[in-house]
Write an enzyme that holds these catalytic residues in place. Structure first.
Site, mmCIF file in Angstrom:
data_model
loop_
_atom_site.group_PDB
_atom_site.id
_atom_site.type_symbol
_atom_site.label_atom_id
_atom_site.label_comp_id
_atom_site.label_asym_id
_atom_site.label_seq_id
_atom_site.Cartn_x
_atom_site.Cartn_y
_atom_site.Cartn_z
ATOM 1 C CG ASP A 19 -2.109 0.908 1.084
ATOM 2 O OD1 ASP A 19 -2.358 1.400 -0.039
ATOM 3 O OD2 ASP A 19 -2.799 1.138 2.098
ATOM 4 C CG HIS A 36 -0.252 2.309 -9.375
ATOM 5 N ND1 HIS A 36 -0.475 1.935 -8.075
ATOM 6 C CD2 HIS A 36 -1.328 3.052 -9.736
ATOM 7 C CE1 HIS A 36 -1.646 2.428 -7.673
ATOM 8 N NE2 HIS A 36 -2.179 3.113 -8.651
ATOM 9 C CG LEU A 130 9.378 -17.020 -3.841
ATOM 10 C CD1 LEU A 130 9.277 -17.017 -2.318
ATOM 11 C CD2 LEU A 130 9.759 -15.629 -4.340
HETATM 12 C C1 IPE Z 1 -5.441 -2.733 -0.172
HETATM 13 O O1 IPE Z 1 -5.096 -1.393 -0.348
HETATM 14 C C2 IPE Z 1 -5.341 -3.459 -1.467
HETATM 15 C C3 IPE Z 1 -4.013 -3.569 -2.041
HETATM 16 C C4 IPE Z 1 -2.906 -3.192 -1.487
HETATM 17 C C5 IPE Z 1 -3.956 -4.207 -3.323
HETATM 18 P P1 IPE Z 1 -6.198 -0.260 -0.527
HETATM 19 O O2 IPE Z 1 -5.477 1.017 -0.629
HETATM 20 O O3 IPE Z 1 -7.116 -0.607 -1.637
HETATM 21 O O4 IPE Z 1 -7.012 -0.381 0.837
HETATM 22 P P2 IPE Z 1 -7.885 0.682 1.616
HETATM 23 O O5 IPE Z 1 -8.897 1.203 0.635
HETATM 24 O O6 IPE Z 1 -6.962 1.768 2.081
HETATM 25 O O7 IPE Z 1 -8.471 -0.079 2.760
HETATM 26 C C1 IPE Z 2 -1.456 0.306 -3.424
HETATM 27 O O1 IPE Z 2 -1.313 1.672 -3.458
HETATM 28 C C2 IPE Z 2 -1.764 -0.270 -4.782
HETATM 29 C C3 IPE Z 2 -3.161 -0.694 -4.947
HETATM 30 C C4 IPE Z 2 -4.084 -0.684 -4.019
HETATM 31 C C5 IPE Z 2 -3.550 -1.183 -6.252
HETATM 32 P P1 IPE Z 2 -2.537 2.670 -3.436
HETATM 33 O O2 IPE Z 2 -2.928 2.964 -4.846
HETATM 34 O O3 IPE Z 2 -3.632 2.178 -2.576
HETATM 35 O O4 IPE Z 2 -1.859 3.952 -2.799
HETATM 36 P P2 IPE Z 2 -2.469 4.937 -1.711
HETATM 37 O O5 IPE Z 2 -2.996 4.120 -0.586
HETATM 38 O O6 IPE Z 2 -3.558 5.702 -2.401
HETATM 39 O O7 IPE Z 2 -1.323 5.795 -1.306
HETATM 40 MG MG MG Z 3 -4.088 2.393 -0.612
#
Ligand code: IPE
Ligand code: IPE
Ligand code: MG
Length: 252
Positions: A19, A36, A130
């Site tokens: 995240d 990303h 792995l």
């Molecule tokens: C959880 O992250 C999903 C992934 C890391 C793929 P999100 O950013 O989607 O989760 P919330 O919305 O903060 O709970």
């Molecule tokens: C994690 O990063 C990737 C996915 C959930 C696909 P985020 O896109 O959720 O990044 P933040 O949480 O908005 O910083």
């Molecule tokens: Mg996120």
């Protein structure tokens, strides 16, 4: 009196909620897709580090069932990056002995993506260094509901006795059938929640929340989490491991 923790051995299965890509980009004045993209580089580093650390299983939460709610443009960017990652990394992953598997509602992706995922799984299925599991369009509640549906269908068809359904039998209907439960779940970016990730499987996992944003995650963060894990005492509901005279009943 504090009990001295019996150190756990190295985790067999580490699962990571990757995240913070969006915040990483926003802090730099960049579009989210840049976060990303950098996140994909962190995946590469983390897979290498996991191999070096001798970890048997690594599950990465790359896209949740709920992430479809994001703007179409971001979903397209993420799907494109996934395909790019597979194409550019698959040779190296295969050569490094990585077995790739996907869990999640893969039928929500287009046929071309589904085919590439299936090809990657087939191509690496004999590898054993792995086990890399990518959770894509994954949501634990949907997974558990799907397992319940399959079990109900088997019972209705007379192939399964309801009284015979136990924890192991239920788990065999999950997307993770045959995989060990995660010992350690790491979430980056400082958020302290599971966001519908491996709710059944992580029942007794140790949880580590790291403030680092996913694109900045690397070997040192992984090593730090493993070190923290080994300092923790896992009890699984039993009494703490003593070093003193009184022995826990379970060991009698
Ligand atoms: C959880 O992250 C999903 C992934 C890391 C793929 P999100 O950013 O989607 O989760 P919330 O919305 O903060 O709970
Ligand atoms: C994690 O990063 C990737 C996915 C959930 C696909 P985020 O896109 O959720 O990044 P933040 O949480 O908005 O910083
Ligand atoms: Mg996120």
């Amino acid at each position: 009196m504090a009990h001295r923790a019996a150190p756990s051995s190295a985790p067999r299965h580490i699962a990571i909620i990757m995240d913070g890509n969006g915040r990483w980009a926003t802090r730099r004045g960049l579009p989210r897709v840049a976060g990303h993209r950098e996140g994909a580089r962190a995946v590469r580093r983390t897979v290498e580090a996991a191999i070096e650390q001798g970890i048997g299983w690594l599950t990465l939460f790359a896209f949740s069932s709920e992430n479809w709610r994001r703007p179409a443009e971001e979903v397209t960017d993420l799907t494109g990056l996934l395909r790019h990652y597979l194409r550019s990394e698959l040779n190296e992953l295969a050569e490094a002995g990585v077995r790739l598997r996907v869990i999640g509602e893969r039928d929500r992706f287009g046929p071309a993506v589904q085919q590439e995922l299936a090809d990657a799984e087939v191509r690496t299925e004999a590898n054993t260094t792995l086990n890399l599991v990518i959770a894509l369009s994954y949501g634990a509640r949907a997974e558990i509901a799907a397992a319940a549906r399959r079990i109900a269908e088997a019972a209705k068809a007379g192939r399964l006795e309801p009284a015979s359904i136990d924890e192991a039998g239920f788990a065999a209907h999950l997307a993770t059938a045959g995989m060990p439960d995660p010992d350690l779940v790491i979430r980056t970016s400082g958020e302290q929640r599971l966001s519908n990730f491996l709710l059944w499987q992580a029942a007794y996992a140790e949880l580590i929340f790291d403030d680092v944003l996913w694109p900045d995650f690397g070997a040192a963060n992984l090593a730090g989490a493993i070190a923290e894990y080994t300092r923790r005492e896992r009890r699984f509901g039993a009494r703490p491991a003593h070093t003193g005279a009184a022995r826990p009943e379970a060991s009698r």
